[in-house]
Design an enzyme around this catalytic site. Structure first.
Site, PDB file in Angstrom:
ATOM      1  N   HIS A 291       9.739  36.996  47.169  1.00 54.76           N
ATOM      2  CA  HIS A 291       9.532  37.966  48.054  1.00 54.76           C
ATOM      3  C   HIS A 291      10.389  39.075  47.805  1.00 54.76           C
ATOM      4  CE1 HIS A 291       8.245  35.316  49.849  1.00 54.76           C
ATOM      5  NE2 HIS A 291       9.498  34.323  50.073  1.00 54.76           N
TER       6      HIS A 291
ATOM      7  N   ASN B 296       8.848  27.563  41.344  1.00 56.14           N
ATOM      8  CA  ASN B 296       8.854  27.636  42.291  1.00 56.14           C
ATOM      9  C   ASN B 296      10.428  28.570  42.975  1.00 56.14           C
ATOM     10  OD1 ASN B 296       9.874  27.382  45.333  1.00 56.14           O
ATOM     11  ND2 ASN B 296       9.980  26.203  45.945  1.00 56.14           N
TER      12      ASN B 296
ATOM     13  N   ARG C  98       8.433  36.503  53.893  1.00 54.18           N
ATOM     14  CA  ARG C  98       7.543  36.361  53.428  1.00 54.18           C
ATOM     15  C   ARG C  98       6.642  35.167  53.045  1.00 54.18           C
ATOM     16  NH1 ARG C  98      12.770  32.552  52.946  1.00 54.18           N
ATOM     17  NH2 ARG C  98      13.872  32.963  54.981  1.00 54.18           N
TER      18      ARG C  98
ATOM     19  N   HIS D 198       4.839  26.501  46.485  1.00 57.80           N
ATOM     20  CA  HIS D 198       6.607  26.656  47.718  1.00 57.80           C
ATOM     21  C   HIS D 198       5.712  25.140  48.691  1.00 57.80           C
ATOM     22  CE1 HIS D 198       7.181  30.885  46.439  1.00 57.80           C
ATOM     23  NE2 HIS D 198       5.935  31.055  46.628  1.00 57.80           N
ATOM     24  N   LEU D 199       7.269  24.690  48.371  1.00 57.27           N
ATOM     25  CA  LEU D 199       7.322  24.034  49.452  1.00 57.27           C
ATOM     26  C   LEU D 199       6.823  24.275  50.965  1.00 57.27           C
ATOM     27  CD1 LEU D 199      10.718  23.024  48.799  1.00 57.27           C
ATOM     28  CD2 LEU D 199       8.869  21.146  48.303  1.00 57.27           C
ATOM     29  N   SER D 200       7.017  24.862  51.176  1.00 56.01           N
ATOM     30  CA  SER D 200       6.482  25.279  52.960  1.00 56.01           C
ATOM     31  C   SER D 200       5.278  25.878  52.819  1.00 56.01           C
ATOM     32  CB  SER D 200       7.674  25.948  53.891  1.00 56.01           C
ATOM     33  OG  SER D 200       8.071  27.417  53.698  1.00 56.01           O
TER      34      SER D 200
ATOM     35  N   TYR E 260      11.811  21.953  54.142  1.00 59.25           N
ATOM     36  CA  TYR E 260      11.602  21.872  52.907  1.00 59.25           C
ATOM     37  C   TYR E 260      11.267  19.872  52.551  1.00 59.25           C
ATOM     38  CZ  TYR E 260      12.866  26.516  52.880  1.00 59.25           C
ATOM     39  OH  TYR E 260      12.872  28.474  52.988  1.00 59.25           O
TER      40      TYR E 260
ATOM     41  N   ASP F 151       8.250  40.561  35.860  1.00 63.34           N
ATOM     42  CA  ASP F 151       8.056  40.770  34.388  1.00 63.34           C
ATOM     43  C   ASP F 151       7.951  40.077  33.731  1.00 63.34           C
ATOM     44  OD1 ASP F 151       7.331  43.441  35.759  1.00 63.34           O
ATOM     45  OD2 ASP F 151       9.122  44.384  35.361  1.00 63.34           O
TER      46      ASP F 151
HETATM   47  O1  CA2 Z   1       8.456  26.879  50.626  1.00 67.67           O
HETATM   48  C1  CA2 Z   1       9.742  27.369  49.450  1.00 67.67           C
HETATM   49  O2  CA2 Z   1       8.991  26.678  48.446  1.00 67.67           O
HETATM   50  C2  CA2 Z   1      10.517  28.765  49.079  1.00 67.67           C
HETATM   51  O3  CA2 Z   1       9.958  29.095  48.159  1.00 67.67           O
HETATM   52  C3  CA2 Z   1      11.966  28.493  49.859  1.00 67.67           C
HETATM   53  C4  CA2 Z   1      12.649  29.520  49.451  1.00 67.67           C
HETATM   54  C5  CA2 Z   1      12.051  30.227  50.446  1.00 67.67           C
HETATM   55  O4  CA2 Z   1      13.017  31.574  50.667  1.00 67.67           O
HETATM   56  C6  CA2 Z   1      10.576  31.321  50.350  1.00 67.67           C
HETATM   57  O5  CA2 Z   1      10.036  31.892  51.326  1.00 67.67           O
HETATM   58  C7  CA2 Z   1       9.907  29.286  50.614  1.00 67.67           C
HETATM   59  C8  CA2 Z   1      13.784  29.142  49.733  1.00 67.67           C
HETATM   60  C9  CA2 Z   1      14.812  28.480  49.091  1.00 67.67           C
HETATM   61  C10 CA2 Z   1      16.447  27.783  50.058  1.00 67.67           C
HETATM   62  O6  CA2 Z   1      16.182  26.171  49.274  1.00 67.67           O
HETATM   63  C11 CA2 Z   1      16.652  25.514  51.021  1.00 67.67           C
HETATM   64  C12 CA2 Z   1      16.484  24.168  50.925  1.00 67.67           C
HETATM   65  C13 CA2 Z   1      17.659  23.530  52.069  1.00 67.67           C
HETATM   66  C14 CA2 Z   1      18.611  24.427  52.513  1.00 67.67           C
HETATM   67  C15 CA2 Z   1      18.552  25.644  51.720  1.00 67.67           C
HETATM   68  C16 CA2 Z   1      17.664  26.120  51.414  1.00 67.67           C
END
Ligand code: CA2
Length: 176
Positions: A98, A92, A129, A118-120, A40, A105
């Site tokens: 998921h 986001n 995912r 999404h960041l990743s 992230y 809705d």
């Molecule tokens: O890649 C993304 O932006 C996600 O939406 C981030 C979600 C993940 O469940 C998606 O599959 C992809 C998770 C966000 C959690 O963010 C954190 C940031 C720092 C430390 C822990 C969690």
């Protein structure tokens, strides 16, 4: 009412007002910058939000940001956005991407156009995912470009809203 290419009915914006964009962040994104930088990045949520609101100010647009860890609060915020005549949403949905039919809705019900960020790169990660409850409704999806993904989504929204005619309808897209 205006109708998108998808046939869904788009929310009405108030003509003559400056573009209004809402940036929504789902659960755990308040932890950004503190853990999991591999997925992230190092930017905090405040860093991201500050950059987006500053860009909005430069462009003469109102950019609001909202993060919450609870599904219902995010849904309520989307309903509020419809009452406020928000023109565009950047979202986001984080883990709710998921799992959440309810959040999907809410977006479908308000019909505010949105970009999913999404960041990743969710497609290079675990299989669970790879499915999003939002992507088929989104105008577009940006995944894997880190915090820059939000900036690109906002640029799209600003350009898209600039192209509106005074009555809130869209110019016809040119074929390339
Ligand atoms: O890649 C993304 O932006 C996600 O939406 C981030 C979600 C993940 O469940 C998606 O599959 C992809 C998770 C966000 C959690 O963010 C954190 C940031 C720092 C430390 C822990 C969690």
């Amino acid at each position: 009412m205006t109708t998108k290419r998808t046939g869904r009915t788009a929310a009405k914006s108030v003509p003559g007002l400056r573009p209004h964009v809402l940036v929504l962040h789902g659960p755990n994104l308040n932890l950004l910058g503190s853990r999991e930088p591999k997925h992230y990045g190092l930017a905090t949520l405040d860093d991201i939000n500050r950059a987006l609101t500053a860009r909005g100010d430069d462009a003469g647009a109102q950019v609001e940001t909202f993060q919450h860890n609870h599904e219902g609060a995010l849904i309520d915020r989307i309903h509020q956005a419809a009452r406020d005549h928000v023109d565009f949403i950047v979202i986001n949905p984080a883990g709710y991407t998921h799992t959440s039919v309810a959040l999907r809705d809410a977006l479908a019900g308000t019909a505010i156009p949105f970009v999913e960020v999404h960041l990743s790169n969710i497609y290079s990660r675990e299989t669970f995912r790879h499915h999003s409850y939002f992507s088929d409704l989104a105008v577009g999806v940006i995944s894997g470009l880190g915090a820059q993904g939000y900036e690109l989504a906002l640029e799209y929204a600003l350009r898209h809203l600039q192209d509106r005619t005074p009555h809130g309808s869209q110019k016809t897209e040119k074929a390339h």
